[in-house]
Structure formats: C-alpha cells, structure tokens
Scaffold this active site. Structure first.
Site, PDB file in Angstrom:
ATOM      1  N   SER A  95      31.753  43.482  41.182  1.00 47.56           N
ATOM      2  CA  SER A  95      31.131  42.396  42.034  1.00 47.56           C
ATOM      3  C   SER A  95      32.401  41.073  41.579  1.00 47.56           C
ATOM      4  O   SER A  95      33.431  41.587  40.906  1.00 47.56           O
ATOM      5  CB  SER A  95      30.369  41.929  40.192  1.00 47.56           C
ATOM      6  OG  SER A  95      30.138  40.577  40.539  1.00 47.56           O
TER       7      SER A  95
ATOM      8  N   TYR B 245      29.432  40.994  32.070  1.00 51.03           N
ATOM      9  CA  TYR B 245      29.774  41.505  32.823  1.00 51.03           C
ATOM     10  C   TYR B 245      31.093  41.368  33.822  1.00 51.03           C
ATOM     11  O   TYR B 245      30.835  42.656  34.357  1.00 51.03           O
ATOM     12  CB  TYR B 245      28.642  41.211  33.480  1.00 51.03           C
ATOM     13  CG  TYR B 245      28.034  41.470  34.587  1.00 51.03           C
ATOM     14  CD1 TYR B 245      27.299  42.593  35.309  1.00 51.03           C
ATOM     15  CD2 TYR B 245      28.252  40.520  35.994  1.00 51.03           C
ATOM     16  CE1 TYR B 245      27.558  43.372  36.703  1.00 51.03           C
ATOM     17  CE2 TYR B 245      27.998  41.001  36.963  1.00 51.03           C
ATOM     18  CZ  TYR B 245      27.873  42.111  36.859  1.00 51.03           C
ATOM     19  OH  TYR B 245      27.347  42.842  38.438  1.00 51.03           O
TER      20      TYR B 245
ATOM     21  N   ALA C  12      34.193  41.662  32.893  1.00 50.78           N
ATOM     22  CA  ALA C  12      34.872  41.778  32.369  1.00 50.78           C
ATOM     23  C   ALA C  12      35.070  43.380  32.484  1.00 50.78           C
ATOM     24  O   ALA C  12      35.328  44.403  32.371  1.00 50.78           O
ATOM     25  CB  ALA C  12      34.832  41.691  30.618  1.00 50.78           C
TER      26      ALA C  12
ATOM     27  N   LYS D   2      32.961  45.143  34.816  1.00 50.67           N
ATOM     28  CA  LYS D   2      33.719  45.144  36.122  1.00 50.67           C
ATOM     29  C   LYS D   2      35.030  45.491  35.997  1.00 50.67           C
ATOM     30  O   LYS D   2      35.947  45.947  37.674  1.00 50.67           O
ATOM     31  CB  LYS D   2      33.196  43.647  37.041  1.00 50.67           C
ATOM     32  CG  LYS D   2      31.395  44.711  36.752  1.00 50.67           C
ATOM     33  CD  LYS D   2      30.805  45.085  37.672  1.00 50.67           C
ATOM     34  CE  LYS D   2      29.203  46.308  37.898  1.00 50.67           C
ATOM     35  NZ  LYS D   2      29.185  47.024  38.756  1.00 50.67           N
TER      36      LYS D   2
END
Length: 217
Positions: free
Chosen positions: A99, A110, A112, A114
């Site tokens: 992402s 989130y 971190a 990804k």
C-alpha cells in the site's frame, strides 16, 4: 467468489483460515499440497487498515499490534514460508499486495506493517531466486472497492478522493489486478524484488502541488 469463477468457466476452492495463525497456515499448505501437489502462483492480499497509531490507548496496545500484523505482515510471511516447499518443485511467482500507506505517517501500524511487507518482498526475492521463484509487490493507492465506494461520491470526501490521484479519480480493482497478473506471468520473468506503485501518480506530489494541479484543471 467461487461461484463467480465458476460462472467464468474456471474452478476454485475456498479455504477458511486464520492467516495469522502459524498452525492453521501450516495445515492449509499441507492440505493444498495433498490435494494439488503443485503451486505456481501465490498472491498475498490479506490485510486491514487503520489510520492511527493508538499510542494513548494502552489497554489495546498488543491487540492493535496483533490485528495489524496478522493480516498485513505475518500472514504473508507464514503463507509464503510454507508455500515454498511446494513452489520450488516447479518454480513460480509470489505477489504481495502492499500500500502507498508505507509513505505516510498517518497510517500508523498499518503503514508500518506494509513497509515491513515490502522489506520482506526484497528479502524473500533474494532467498527464493535460487529456487526459481520470483517475489514482487504491488502498492495500490486509492482504489474504489465495496469498502471505499461509500465515500467516493460523498461531497464531504470527493475533493480528497479525486485530488489524491493526478488522474482525477480513484483506481479500479482491475487496475490493481492487472499489474499483479503481470508479475505472476512469464512477461515479468526478469523482475524480482521490486515494488510497483499503482496510484495514479498520488505519491509523486505534495499537498501544495495537488492544490496547484486542481486549480489548473
């Protein structure tokens, strides 16, 4: 999804598994191996988003970590690790779905997780190359899905959604699926360890540039 694939003339099977559970993933891959004996393409696309770090919510610290890690990072590590003994027999391709949240601090754990997934992509590309297995990642920007569609036409959100892409719109699911298909195919046979950003140009501009771009349009 199984019915949709069947309607297109294909065959598929659905497995209900907690992809953040080590034993469950191990059993899944043993099941896949026993039923099919081969695995050529693996796409890790599990995940879940959250737009804050939650540093002031001490009671949910580990719950938040487990939730964000399980779908976005740990799942890809577990599934890929247990898939490799099967995939190495014929070679193949792994595609991780990351992402553009990796570029923004406001996505907390989130983003971190990804970011970790993209690092894992490079590390596994190194380890899997001698096995004839390529590992790449696709990094989507804003995409119109059942989850985001409710906001995409809302006047309160339309300015953010449209200016988040230089193309003036959100991406479609197909526009993410096709790069993933490319990575999985023989057309990408000399590509491994890379992350392809598919975001309509969102990540190349800052807030000021977005405003200028919007005025010029």
């Amino acid at each position: 999804m199984v019915q949709e694939i069947a309607g297109l003339g294909g065959q598929s099977e659905f497995f209900l598994v907690d992809l953040g559970d080590h034993d469950a993933v191990k059993a899944l891959m043993e099941d896949v191996d026993g039923k099919y004996g081969a695995l050529n393409v693996l796409v890790n696309c599990a995940g879940g988003s959250e737009r804050n770090q939650g540093i002031n919510e001490a009671s949910s610290v580990m719950q938040r970590w487990t939730q964000m890690s399980g779908g976005n990072f740990l799942s890809a590590y577990l599934v890929t690790t247990y898939a490799l003994p099967i995939m190495r027999r014929t070679g193949g391709a792994v595609v991780n779905v990351s992402s553009t949240a990796t570029l923004h601090g406001n996505y907390g754990l989130y983003g971190a997780m990804k970011s970790g997934l993209e690092g894992l992509t490079r590390s596994m590309a190194m380890e899997c190359a001698p096995l004839g297995i390529r590992v790449n990642a696709v990094s989507p920007g804003w995409v119109k899905t059942a989850f985001t569609a409710a906001n995409s036409d809302d006047p309160a959100h339309i300015t953010w959604e449209t200016t988040a892409s230089l193309l003036g719109r959100m991406g479609s699911v197909d526009e993410i699926a096709m790069p993933a298909l490319f990575f999985a195919s023989h057309h990408a046979s000399f590509i491994t360890g890379t992350t392809l950003v598919v975001d309509g140009g969102m990540s190349i501009v800052d807030a000021t540039a977005k405003n200028i771009h919007a005025r010029e349009l």
